[in-house]
Design an enzyme around this catalytic site. Structure first.
Site, PDB file in Angstrom:
ATOM      1  N   ASN A 180      -2.411  -1.296   0.402  1.00 53.45           N
ATOM      2  CA  ASN A 180      -2.320  -0.016  -0.306  1.00 53.45           C
ATOM      3  C   ASN A 180      -2.984   0.053  -1.676  1.00 53.45           C
ATOM      4  OD1 ASN A 180      -0.637   1.326   1.696  1.00 53.45           O
ATOM      5  ND2 ASN A 180       0.979  -0.046   1.007  1.00 53.45           N
ATOM      6  N   TYR A 181      -3.369  -1.089  -2.234  1.00 54.02           N
ATOM      7  CA  TYR A 181      -3.852  -1.045  -3.611  1.00 54.02           C
ATOM      8  C   TYR A 181      -5.261  -1.576  -3.832  1.00 54.02           C
ATOM      9  CZ  TYR A 181       0.738   0.442  -5.152  1.00 54.02           C
ATOM     10  OH  TYR A 181       1.892   1.168  -5.351  1.00 54.02           O
TER      11      TYR A 181
END
Length: 595
Positions: free
Chosen positions: A564-565
């Site tokens: 997600n990052y």
DNA sequence: TGTCAGACTTGGAATAATATTA
DNA sequence: TAATATTATTCCAAGTCTGACA
């Protein structure tokens, strides 16, 4: 493949020049998306596909046509007939009662089984099913061991299956699932994420969740709303005699089906497309793009909040300090939570007892954040921030909010004034991108691919630490460490032996051994010994590195940041520059999501 | 301006699949 | 070949943020 944004993260004055910014990422990178392969025509023929890349984002329309087959229900409960004991005596249970008893029994070796809240909630809900007149009235007299043992033996049976049997049952399952695994969005075959309806069970809330142990009842077709294209055939309800709650045709949303969470009736559970779908990929790209845009604004945003540290307007001042903390520490926004949830906080909901002022200008944070994971960190802050926090906390009782003039809505409304689309969570993505880019650029050397992959993993770790992604120490950690230590010891002994042998040989040229190895040793030339020596040395170093790495990462959860990052564009650019293969390399399978 | 439902992303743990080692 | 370690996938809980409505 063009390098996007490589090395640009530190330069505040970065300008966007990509003329093809609005194209899907896969198209920009010249890679065919797996998701864009059309599925079998028989299924999609009824639906006209629209040209891709059409600027459909004017309104809130997410799709024009949507075809799918609905959801898969868990099989009905199959009673095992194993009798649990009550006060030492076997008891008869109806299948429904047995089902819930079994849910509890199989959790014997989890932490939940010994938590008072969990037990009380389970027992309360179970007694409702047992009925008022049932012999079972006291939890203390219940003995679930027979059911637990049945469960263990079932598990063992499954383990003992031959690989052919396992394979066969796997194939059968995937054949059954096949129909539900795919959806057609604007004529394009896309993978569905969670097409399986959640089975009944005992609620496993995290942290000190007041509802843990409550019975999560079975979901029926009459609980489920289907969302599907107007022309598409409505999925057949798979349970005879029952029917869907509702069928909608809402193309402003991306979900395929939903139902109310039985534990919290006002919460909704959704069936979405998988992460590999272009709808998800598109919004993922927008997320990273927003984080990149923040780079252009960050200087003025910082100037803006710094100016407000000393504002007379308390609300302005609180917004300034909160934004500073979110920027500097990558804290989450912190929505207000209900009484019947675990007591956790984020930036806006920080309580006075969560922050300690340590003179002259340090702040110590100690609170439970998302998933009740502890955030514990001491940081040096600007003196004005330190003074402001001290002032915000002054005179407030335990439980009082540090930022009493603030909530996430107000904070985000303010951020939106500074940059279009800016919200609190963008700072986390931004921080991750800067960190990844900086470490990759600073630490990558002309080494082997393995060494480069280590740099990537280190960057991954730093991002995880910034985001406070922690995990429980793996159960097998200690035993694995012991094994590695033993291995190092063995190798060290081997090394010493070889060393001795070598020096003896050097002295005598010829060694006359007395043990069984003598013949073999005699044949070893000094060159061979030397080679062996360095081999063992390398293995010791490798094992030691492996051990240290394992210890280092035992409480760090890398998965979330990877998925997600970490901006895949930064990864791709780095791979290209440093000749690290993207495909096949297991370190970067995360990229499958987008390419 | 506040509240709340709704929709979506983010999160760690459990489980399954695969690779490695003994 | 089995046991163990590693990695990928699944699961579902728990966040963020928006927009409608009072």
């Amino acid at each position: 493949l063009k390098i996007i944004n490589a090395g640009g993260a530190k330069a505040d004055g970065h300008r966007h020049q990509d003329s093809d910014d609005e194209k899907p990422l896969a198209a920009r990178l010249g890679i065919n998306s797996a998701a864009s392969k059309t599925g079998d025509a028989s299924d999609s023929s009824s639906v006209e596909s629209e040209p891709k890349d059409e600027p459909e984002h004017d309104g809130r329309k997410k799709w024009s046509t949507l075809v799918h087959n609905g959801v898969v229900f868990p099989p009905p409960y199959k009673p095992h007939g194993v009798k649990m004991l009550y006060n030492g005596q076997p008891v008869d249970l109806t299948p429904e009662q047995e089902e819930v008893a079994t849910m509890f029994a199989v959790m014997k070796d989890t932490e939940y089984a010994s938590k008072e809240t969990f037990i009380n909630n389970f027992f309360t809900d179970w007694r409702k099913i047992l009925g008022k007149t049932h012999v079972i009235t006291k939890f203390e007299l219940c003995d679930f061991t027979p059911i637990y043992e049945w469960h263990l033996s079932e598990k063992e049976k499954k383990k003992q299956m031959t690989s052919e049997e396992k394979k066969a049952s796997r194939e059968e399952k995937s054949q059954q699932d096949e129909k539900f695994m795919w959806a057609f969005v604007d004529g394009v075959k896309e993978k569905v994420g969670n097409f399986r309806v959640e089975p009944p069970g005992l609620f496993r809330g995290r942290g000190e969740h007041p509802k843990m142990g409550r019975l999560k009842r079975r979901i029926r077709p009459s609980d489920i709303t289907i969302n599907i294209g107007e022309e598409a055939p409505v999925p057949v309800c798979p349970i005879p005699g029952e029917s869907w709650k509702e069928v909608k045709h809402d193309n402003t949303v991306t979900w395929l089906a939903c139902w109310n969470d039985p534990i919290n009736e006002k919460d909704i559970k959704y069936v979405f497309l998988a992460a590999s779908s272009s709808l998800k990929g598109q919004s993922d790209k927008e997320k990273y793009e927003k984080a990149r845009k923040l780079k252009d604004y960050i200087r003025s945003i910082r100037a803006n909040y710094t100016k407000d540290f000393r504002s007379k307007d308390q609300r302005k001042k609180q917004i300034a300090v909160a934004t500073y903390l979110i920027d500097k520490l990558a804290l989450r926004a912190g929505d207000e939570k209900d009484e019947d949830e675990a007591d956790t906080v984020g930036c806006c909901t920080l309580k006075v007892e969560n922050v300690t002022c340590l003179p002259p200008n340090k702040l110590q944070f100690d609170f439970l954040g998302k998933d009740s994971i502890r955030y514990y960190n001491t940081v040096e802050v600007e003196l004005a921030v330190y003074e402001a926090i001290k002032e915000f906390c002054a005179g407030k009782k335990k439980g009082g909010h540090v930022f009493d003039k603030l909530d996430t809505t107000k904070l985000n409304a303010h951020l939106k004034d500074l940059m279009p689309g800016l919200t609190a969570k963008v700072f986390r993505t931004y921080d991750a991108s800067i960190t990844l880019d900086t470490i990759l650029n600073k630490e990558t050397t002309d080494g082997t691919v393995d060494e480069k992959a280590k740099v990537y993993q280190r960057a991954n770790k730093e991002v995880a630490i910034i985001c406070n992604h922690q995990r429980a120490v793996p159960k097998s950690h200690d035993s694995q460490m012991n094994k590695l230590n033993e291995k190092i010891d063995e190798l060290t002994v081997e090394l010493e032996k070889a060393n001795k042998l070598l020096s003896k040989k050097a002295k005598k040229r010829k060694l006359v051994g007395s043990d069984g190895d003598a013949k073999r040793r005699r044949k070893l030339t000094p060159e061979m010994l030397q080679k062996k020596l360095s081999q063992v040395e390398t293995r010791i170093v490798e094992t030691d590195n492996h051990k240290n790495n394992k210890e280092d990462l035992k409480t760090v959860a890398l998965g979330t940041s990877k998925i997600n990052y970490l901006d895949p564009r930064i990864t791709v650019a780095w791979c290209k520059t440093h000749e690290v293969p993207i495909d096949r390399d297991k370190h970067f399978t995360v990229l499958n999501k987008l390419f």
